[in-house]
Design a protein around this motif. Structure first.
Motif, PDB file in Angstrom:
ATOM      1  N   ASP A 116       0.799  -1.225   0.000  1.00 36.19           N
ATOM      2  CA  ASP A 116       0.000   0.000   0.000  1.00 36.19           C
ATOM      3  C   ASP A 116       0.832   1.274   0.000  1.00 36.19           C
ATOM      4  O   ASP A 116       0.292   2.366  -0.221  1.00 36.19           O
ATOM      5  CB  ASP A 116      -0.955   0.010   1.204  1.00 36.19           C
ATOM      6  N   TRP A 117       2.134   1.165   0.263  1.00 40.81           N
ATOM      7  CA  TRP A 117       2.981   2.355   0.292  1.00 40.81           C
ATOM      8  C   TRP A 117       3.054   3.035  -1.074  1.00 40.81           C
ATOM      9  O   TRP A 117       3.133   4.258  -1.160  1.00 40.81           O
ATOM     10  CB  TRP A 117       4.376   1.975   0.784  1.00 40.81           C
ATOM     11  N   THR A 118       3.020   2.256  -2.149  1.00 42.87           N
ATOM     12  CA  THR A 118       3.126   2.850  -3.485  1.00 42.87           C
ATOM     13  C   THR A 118       1.944   2.530  -4.392  1.00 42.87           C
ATOM     14  O   THR A 118       1.795   3.180  -5.436  1.00 42.87           O
ATOM     15  CB  THR A 118       4.413   2.369  -4.195  1.00 42.87           C
ATOM     16  N   PHE A 119       1.090   1.554  -4.054  1.00 45.94           N
ATOM     17  CA  PHE A 119       0.051   1.133  -4.993  1.00 45.94           C
ATOM     18  C   PHE A 119      -0.874   2.290  -5.362  1.00 45.94           C
ATOM     19  O   PHE A 119      -1.318   3.065  -4.510  1.00 45.94           O
ATOM     20  CB  PHE A 119      -0.778  -0.008  -4.399  1.00 45.94           C
ATOM     21  N   ASP A 120      -1.155   2.400  -6.657  1.00 43.98           N
ATOM     22  CA  ASP A 120      -2.080   3.385  -7.209  1.00 43.98           C
ATOM     23  C   ASP A 120      -1.604   4.824  -7.033  1.00 43.98           C
ATOM     24  O   ASP A 120      -2.392   5.758  -7.173  1.00 43.98           O
ATOM     25  CB  ASP A 120      -3.472   3.222  -6.593  1.00 43.98           C
TER      26      ASP A 120
END
Length: 258
Positions: A116-120
């Motif tokens: 989730d640190w970089t997703f999307d």
């Protein structure tokens, strides 16, 4: 003729002036506070075809043929190579990417502190506050606390998505050790058990200003080696906004479209 635009592009951008940003806090710690986001990834099609997502700054080079798709750094959105246990392989093979039951983000749940640190391309916020460093993930507005005043994890930890994190500075590298996870998904289709252990190393780069992370995850239930990777985020050119998940349309899609 209407102007064309890349489907993944950011329509409004602003320059970020970091010239007056202090390198260190008053206590001497490296200043990693602020809003951070991965460089925008957009579709680029090289001369030989077979386009894919690339960092926006690399798009001209990819499309001119000066750069190869092999030069593109991983976006951090997909799973990293790992050697599965028998159980890990079986559950990865059975994983259905577009199933809300299997994929947590399709039911408005975080995936992992790695994914989730970089997703999307979400904008995340870091706040250094004395004995704590607080990370607010833009994806699903999740808050994570890194305890800087503990040498060891407590004996009793309530399992959670983010686990229990303790941190320390080794020179200018922030090392974060996290255990106490609930069973879940690291990055589809790689799953994790409550034995997941993640160590992250955060390092500030100055030219250009960027926050680089290296991570190593171990979980003897699902893989026999280490799940490793790196990612880099820049000072965000738009502010952090807490985005609640409201994308529940998937359950209404016909089965054949999933």
């Amino acid at each position: 003729e209407a102007p064309g635009i890349n489907r993944n592009d950011q329509l409004v951008t602003s320059s970020v002036d970091v010239s007056n940003r202090p390198l260190r806090l008053a206590n001497g710690e490296l200043n990693i506070s602020g809003d951070w986001a991965q460089e925008q990834y957009v579709i680029a099609v090289p001369p030989e075809g077979n386009g894919n997502l690339v960092p926006k700054s690399m798009k001209p080079g990819i499309e001119s043929g000066e750069l190869s798709m092999d030069d593109v750094p991983p976006s951090g959105w997909g799973p990293r190579p790992v050697t599965f246990t028998e159980r890990g392989q079986a559950e990865a093979d059975a994983f259905t990417m577009w199933s809300p039951e299997d994929n947590p983000r399709l039911r408005c749940r975080p995936t992992s502190i790695i994914f989730d640190w970089t997703f999307d391309g979400a904008v995340n916020r870091i706040t250094q506050a004395g004995d704590q460093i607080v990370i607010r993930y833009g994806l699903y507005s999740f808050e994570r606390v890194i305890h800087m005043n503990l040498d060891a994890h407590p004996d009793e930890i309530t399992p959670s998505y983010s686990g229990h994190s303790i941190g320390r500075w080794e020179g200018d590298t922030l090392i974060v050790d996290t255990i106490g996870f609930e069973p879940g998904v690291i990055a589809p289709p790689v799953k994790n058990s409550d034995q997941l252990h993640i160590v992250e190393r955060f390092m500030l780069q100055t030219e250009p200003l960027a926050l680089h992370r290296e991570f190593v995850a171990e979980d003897p239930v699902y893989f026999t080696d280490q799940y490793v990777g790196t990612d880099t985020v820049l000072v965000a050119d738009v502010p952090y906004v807490a985005h609640e998940c409201d994308e529940l349309a998937f359950e209404f899609m016909p089965e054949e479209q999933r």
